[in-house]
Design a protein around this motif. Structure first.
Motif, PDB file in Angstrom:
ATOM      1  N   SER A  33      -2.018  -0.535   1.191  1.00  0.00           N
ATOM      2  CA  SER A  33      -0.952  -0.181   2.124  1.00  0.00           C
ATOM      3  C   SER A  33      -0.831   1.319   2.355  1.00  0.00           C
ATOM      4  CB  SER A  33       0.382  -0.732   1.626  1.00  0.00           C
ATOM      5  OG  SER A  33       0.685  -0.208   0.346  1.00  0.00           O
ATOM      6  N   SER A  63      13.303   5.242  11.199  1.00  0.00           N
ATOM      7  CA  SER A  63      12.463   4.895  12.357  1.00  0.00           C
ATOM      8  C   SER A  63      12.904   5.634  13.596  1.00  0.00           C
ATOM      9  CB  SER A  63      12.529   3.392  12.600  1.00  0.00           C
ATOM     10  OG  SER A  63      13.859   2.974  12.789  1.00  0.00           O
ATOM     11  N   PRO A 110      10.681  -0.550  -3.421  1.00  0.00           N
ATOM     12  CA  PRO A 110      11.465  -0.639  -2.184  1.00  0.00           C
ATOM     13  C   PRO A 110      12.791  -1.338  -2.456  1.00  0.00           C
ATOM     14  CG  PRO A 110       9.203  -1.407  -1.858  1.00  0.00           C
ATOM     15  CD  PRO A 110       9.426  -1.323  -3.343  1.00  0.00           C
ATOM     16  N   LYS A 115      13.203  -5.110  -3.772  1.00  0.00           N
ATOM     17  CA  LYS A 115      11.878  -5.641  -4.106  1.00  0.00           C
ATOM     18  C   LYS A 115      11.444  -5.156  -5.477  1.00  0.00           C
ATOM     19  CE  LYS A 115      10.307  -5.916   0.702  1.00  0.00           C
ATOM     20  NZ  LYS A 115       9.235  -5.547   1.675  1.00  0.00           N
ATOM     21  N   LYS A 140       5.935   5.718   7.115  1.00  0.00           N
ATOM     22  CA  LYS A 140       6.477   4.590   7.851  1.00  0.00           C
ATOM     23  C   LYS A 140       7.794   4.154   7.198  1.00  0.00           C
ATOM     24  CE  LYS A 140       1.757   2.867   8.621  1.00  0.00           C
ATOM     25  NZ  LYS A 140       0.856   1.703   8.420  1.00  0.00           N
ATOM     26  N   PRO A 141       8.651   3.500   7.949  1.00  0.00           N
ATOM     27  CA  PRO A 141       9.902   3.003   7.340  1.00  0.00           C
ATOM     28  C   PRO A 141       9.645   2.119   6.120  1.00  0.00           C
ATOM     29  CG  PRO A 141      10.055   2.894   9.721  1.00  0.00           C
ATOM     30  CD  PRO A 141       8.639   3.298   9.413  1.00  0.00           C
ATOM     31  N   GLU A 142       8.557   1.382   6.119  1.00  0.00           N
ATOM     32  CA  GLU A 142       8.253   0.511   4.979  1.00  0.00           C
ATOM     33  C   GLU A 142       7.818   1.281   3.742  1.00  0.00           C
ATOM     34  OE1 GLU A 142       7.053   0.248   8.107  1.00  0.00           O
ATOM     35  OE2 GLU A 142       4.959  -0.440   8.106  1.00  0.00           O
ATOM     36  N   ASP A 143       7.649   2.596   3.851  1.00  0.00           N
ATOM     37  CA  ASP A 143       7.373   3.422   2.680  1.00  0.00           C
ATOM     38  C   ASP A 143       8.663   3.800   1.947  1.00  0.00           C
ATOM     39  OD1 ASP A 143       4.871   5.091   4.614  1.00  0.00           O
ATOM     40  OD2 ASP A 143       4.537   3.578   3.065  1.00  0.00           O
ATOM     41  N   THR A 144       9.798   3.458   2.516  1.00  0.00           N
ATOM     42  CA  THR A 144      11.075   3.746   1.878  1.00  0.00           C
ATOM     43  C   THR A 144      11.155   3.062   0.520  1.00  0.00           C
ATOM     44  OG1 THR A 144      12.247   4.046   3.966  1.00  0.00           O
ATOM     45  CG2 THR A 144      13.572   3.423   2.054  1.00  0.00           C
TER      46      THR A 144
END
Length: 127
Positions: free
Chosen positions: A63, A127, A40, A43, A87-91
């Motif tokens: 996750s 999103s 990500p 990260k 989900k946006p957090e999978d970006t």
């Protein structure tokens, strides 16, 4: 020499699906482990999924469990990552990797146990 080429990334909306592909060439049968990792923005790279060419046994990060499915097509020397309910957090930039199996199971999730990597493919979930 083994080579891996990822494809299938792109920009999608939350809730959409994508399928990533990893074409593998030059692999020997002893190189039985395949993994998907992702990095990500800002990260460290993290484990996503693992599969064994010989048995199809798979493993997933918590996750993505229940949303992502890893599979392989031995005839095409290709590993897939089907990603649903994104989900946006999978970006992230998604990488496939290959290595030689080790005793036990904890090694599957460690990137230092994979010694050949693809160039990565960007997945962006809005999103």
């Amino acid at each position: 020499q083994v080579q891996l080429v990822e494809s299938g990334g792109g920009l999608v909306q939350a809730g959409d699906s994508l399928r990533l592909s990893c074409a593998v060439s030059g692999r020997t049968s002893s190189r039985d482990a395949m993994g998907w990792f992702r990095q990500p923005p800002g990260k460290e790279r993290e484990f996503v999924a693992h599969i064994r060419w010989s048995t199809g046994i798979s493993d997933y990060a918590d996750s993505v469990k229940g949303r992502f499915t890893i599979s392989r097509d031995s005839a095409k020397n290709t590993v897939y990552l089907q990603m649903n309910s994104l989900k946006p957090e999978d970006t992230a930039v998604y990488y496939c990797a290959t290595g030689f199996p080790k005793f036990g199971s904890s090694w599957r999730r460690r990137e230092d146990n994979y010694d050949a990597w693809g160039q990565g493919t960007q997945v962006t979930v809005s999103s």
